[in-house]
Write an enzyme that holds these catalytic residues in place. Sequence first.
Site, mmCIF file in Angstrom:
data_model
loop_
_atom_site.group_PDB
_atom_site.id
_atom_site.type_symbol
_atom_site.label_atom_id
_atom_site.label_comp_id
_atom_site.label_asym_id
_atom_site.label_seq_id
_atom_site.Cartn_x
_atom_site.Cartn_y
_atom_site.Cartn_z
ATOM 1 N NE ARG A 57 51.848 10.284 64.591
ATOM 2 C CZ ARG A 57 51.962 11.462 65.148
ATOM 3 N NH1 ARG A 57 52.952 12.242 64.848
ATOM 4 N NH2 ARG A 57 51.090 11.881 66.013
ATOM 5 C CG PHE A 101 47.579 12.643 62.128
ATOM 6 C CD1 PHE A 101 46.613 11.733 61.716
ATOM 7 C CD2 PHE A 101 48.307 12.367 63.280
ATOM 8 C CE1 PHE A 101 46.379 10.575 62.433
ATOM 9 C CE2 PHE A 101 48.079 11.207 64.007
ATOM 10 C CZ PHE A 101 47.109 10.305 63.577
ATOM 11 C CG HIS A 198 33.244 7.842 78.029
ATOM 12 N ND1 HIS A 198 34.399 8.524 78.245
ATOM 13 C CD2 HIS A 198 33.168 6.919 79.015
ATOM 14 C CE1 HIS A 198 35.009 8.035 79.321
ATOM 15 N NE2 HIS A 198 34.275 7.059 79.807
ATOM 16 C CE LYS A 202 31.037 5.959 82.080
ATOM 17 N NZ LYS A 202 31.844 4.771 82.166
ATOM 18 C CD GLU A 236 40.117 6.769 86.120
ATOM 19 O OE1 GLU A 236 40.006 5.945 85.196
ATOM 20 O OE2 GLU A 236 40.611 7.894 85.979
ATOM 21 C CG HIS A 260 34.591 12.141 81.764
ATOM 22 N ND1 HIS A 260 34.167 12.342 80.475
ATOM 23 C CD2 HIS A 260 35.687 11.340 81.667
ATOM 24 C CE1 HIS A 260 34.980 11.710 79.639
ATOM 25 N NE2 HIS A 260 35.910 11.097 80.340
HETATM 26 C C1 BG6 Z 1 38.730 9.033 79.949
HETATM 27 C C2 BG6 Z 1 39.988 9.594 80.544
HETATM 28 O O1 BG6 Z 1 38.068 10.008 79.197
HETATM 29 O O2 BG6 Z 1 37.884 8.601 81.005
HETATM 30 C C3 BG6 Z 1 40.686 8.544 81.379
HETATM 31 O O3 BG6 Z 1 40.849 10.021 79.495
HETATM 32 C C4 BG6 Z 1 39.742 7.991 82.422
HETATM 33 O O4 BG6 Z 1 41.856 9.064 81.992
HETATM 34 C C5 BG6 Z 1 38.434 7.557 81.783
HETATM 35 O O5 BG6 Z 1 40.384 6.874 83.002
HETATM 36 C C6 BG6 Z 1 37.389 7.178 82.836
HETATM 37 O O6 BG6 Z 1 36.271 6.641 82.179
HETATM 38 P P1 BG6 Z 1 35.509 5.368 82.746
HETATM 39 O O7 BG6 Z 1 34.358 5.176 81.818
HETATM 40 O O8 BG6 Z 1 36.488 4.242 82.713
HETATM 41 O O9 BG6 Z 1 35.112 5.735 84.152
#
Ligand code: BG6
Length: 512
Positions: A57, A101, A198, A202, A236, A260
């Site tokens: 944007r 968008f 993602h 890993k 985290e 995840h």
């Molecule tokens: C992301 C989340 O998908 O994954 C985040 O949106 C999180 O909140 C992160 O911190 C954790 O991924 P990684 O690879 O840093 O453990």
Amino acid sequence: MPTSNTPIDINQSIHPFVMVIFGATGDLTARKLMPALYNLLANGILPDNFLVVGFARRSLSHDQFRSMMKEAVVKYSKDQNINYRILLKLTNNLYYQQGFFEEITPYKEVVKHLLAFDKDRGACITRFFYLAAPPVNYPSILKNLLQSKLSEGCGQGSGRWTRVLIEKPFGKDMETAKKLEEQLSNTFTEKQIYRIDHYLAKEIVQNILAFRFANSIFENIWNKDHIDNIQISLMEAGGVGERGAFYEGVGVLKDVVQNHLMAMLAFTAMEQPKKLDVESIRTERVKVLQKIRRLTPGEIKANVVRGQYSSGALNGHKIHAYREEKNVDSASQTETFAALKLFIDNPRWQGIPIYLRTGKRMAKSVARISVQFKKVHNALFQNLPPDVERSHHDVLTFRIHPRPGISLQMLAKEPGLGFSLKNVKMDFSYENVFGMQTFDSYERLLLDSMIGDQTLFATNAGFNATWSLVTDILNVWGKESTPKFPNYKPGSWGPHEADLLIKKDGRYWLLH
Ligand code: BG6
């Protein structure tokens, strides 16, 4: 994924491409996508002929966008010694398209730009559309990709030339996920859709398959007869930081549990795939997710704990409460912590608890899967001293980070007279064995999408299974009275109730 021991020749498989990133001024593009593109380029993996169009944007010139991305790479790349010649090569290939968008005009501009690129190269260049914008915008983006015919590629009417990469959260509950899926499948065929989680990419998560099925030692005891419980943690130390606007109303359950943690669970618990190919691996991953027992409202109350961090002080620094973070409601009910106990209803796992725990502002940043084997009471080693008895032996741990690797904790005899036992660890670390040559997960995902390998991407069926579970929890929470938030201190391992959750089963968190 390669089906044999022969590595893929990546350079042979990647052709010139164009990537349009929707949400190009956001956190994900800066932290993950640009550093990943830079690293792939620095490692000679990307072709010279590529173009990235940032779509967002904000009003920016091409040059302003380029300098923004340059700063992002310098700040976030894992490479400490940035090669500025390569960085310039990357930024020279970046363009910017300002646009809302939901408006069609900027998409038409992108069409013109991409057609000129095709003409210049004398070929139909593969187009990637990366949806990295806030998910509420996905419906508008998909609608306009279709309407502007961008989704069709360079006009040959075949989907061969386009792919869409879509970031989580994929919807906000079962219903919205289904709607999104419907729209997605009206715009692209399944072969063109790359749903990103993602954690699937890993290195250590994939290695669970090699560990379990390439070695003969563990697979025979990878079941309810030998395993006592499994613990999956994504902890985290950081808070929500600059991402308050995204995180509000999403919360940890949708942000990481639905995807995840479930990715880690799937690789740990799935049955052996018939082959190492996309179909077989995805099929087994989905099958096990579908076997997770749905929780009744009573079980949700008893077996799911939520939390939100308070303010506090760490190493002399004041830490803001979640409710004090930027763009967060001062009475927010969004959870930043969750702990839950699940069961998988299949012959391999019947009755074995799987504990999941994740949160922001935890004591340390740690992501790991620990498999605790049943203790065997052997007449030879009875009456162990309490510290040895309580120590975490018979535990196999897959460390995602820090120090990716695998370790096995066990009891060994201390040197000397008698049979005094001690808890020791056998340890494999990627860094020690392979150096740091592994791809970061975003590099891996970009690469896989470029070579057309969908193995490490999530499936609609898998998401359906995990959304059903998460939606049940959200529904119960929605009906409960307001949670007593904040309920844990920064630098802790979450609320006290999370400890009780496992303690009442006579167990304890292996990570503490
Ligand atoms: C992301 C989340 O998908 O994954 C985040 O949106 C999180 O909140 C992160 O911190 C954790 O991924 P990684 O690879 O840093 O453990």
